[in-house]
Design an enzyme around this catalytic site. Sequence first.
Site, short mmCIF file in Angstrom:
data_model
loop_
_atom_site.label_atom_id
_atom_site.label_comp_id
_atom_site.label_asym_id
_atom_site.label_seq_id
_atom_site.Cartn_x
_atom_site.Cartn_y
_atom_site.Cartn_z
N HIS A 36 0.81 -1.22 0.00
CA HIS A 36 0.00 0.00 0.00
C HIS A 36 0.84 1.27 0.00
CE1 HIS A 36 -3.76 1.85 -0.08
NE2 HIS A 36 -4.34 1.34 1.00
N ASP B 244 -2.03 2.09 -4.75
CA ASP B 244 -3.28 2.54 -4.15
C ASP B 244 -4.35 1.47 -4.32
OD1 ASP B 244 -2.12 4.96 -3.46
OD2 ASP B 244 -2.72 5.91 -5.36
#
Length: 442
Positions: A413, A417
């Site tokens: 992450h 995204d």
Amino acid sequence: MGEHLIKMPDVGEGIAEAELVEWHVKVGDLVREDALLAAVMTDKATVEIPSPVNGEVLWLGAEIGDVVAIGSPLIRLQVAGGEGASSGSDKTEKAAEAPARSGEIEAQGDGAVRTSEAIIEQQAREAPPPRPVEAKQSPAVRMHRPPVAHTDNAKPIASPAIRLRAREAGVDLRQIPGTGPAGRITHEDLDAFLTHGPQVARAPGLIQDTSVQHIKVIGLRRKIAEKMATAKSRIPHITYVEEVDVTALEDLRTALNAKKRTDRPKLTILPFLMRAMVKAIAEQPNLNATYDDEAGIVHQHGGVHIGIATQTGSGLMVPVVRHAEARDLWDCAMELNRLAEAAKAGLATREELGGSTITITSLGAMGGIVTTPVINHPEVAIIGVNKIVVRPVWDGSTFIPRKMMNLSSSFDHRIIDGWDAAIFVQRIKTLLEAPAMIFVEA
């Protein structure tokens, strides 16, 4: 006689140390030239160390699980020859070419001659006799003796001290099964009854197992543990799960396998997934990357090198299908099979076990409904395949049976995204649900 010192050899370019994972010999063993002495592991590659000479093992320089530096003393052998102690000199190596087999003649310092069998017989005569086993048993051993239940009329066997304790506690000893000799009630039996109550008497065949095994984490299992710990501690994972209708894909796979050439392997779902990933990566090249978080640099790769998580007898390995973008469906399947067989046989090379840019993990028919794959550090994405099951699916007017499979995929992450991860998985879903699109060039 002389000595020959064997040091930890150079097991690969740039390798400074290796973990000892197996001894094939012990002190006192007679070994021949080229006999295997030990196995060491580095970077998921196992290297076996042979003996350069004939000799007898005098000393082992490490224990299993130890990490040994290259060039450190590893094993010392006694070899034939009169040059005295040595550390692997040419003279000793040449002198050690004389056989040291069981039954051969060994020269003694006083000129006497004995065979190896004679030496063994003398050692057996001089060995101390085995110590007799004491009749007294520890409480832990007594706890594992099958308990003996008492009849209503039989007087339980117990010491006066135990009878006093039972009387003071208001306990009828006939309710307590004894685990001592001839069903004698012990203090441990009384303690167990006072702690757990009458249920102990109702289950005389059940005993407590208080054993504990201490298993050292070594070799490939330690490498896996270190890799997983690094991945989970340094990568903030996001996992995205989507179901895929693979009915059409399974029909196509069955038809292709039925008409395949004899020189082609049987197709599984993985080659189709690999080709779908190549197409999806062409649209989102940031998914085919490794992240150097210490330098703060993302290395985005042009070549698609797909790691395939493979379960072996030794543990999890990840052989790599290199340049999947340049392979067709059958070539992907052939290379996949070759690497999987090499990994399971322990023959995969260091080059075949490294360099992946994105990984697939699949548990096959045991794949469950959902998994949360751990990213293969330093990659930024991993695609998880769950099992295929037939489910009723609403088509707008009725429920129809369809072959459904979940994709459980994890992403770094920090770099990917959630929106980009979803687009990537949805693109793979589209290609798998309409498999003809896999073969259409953009």
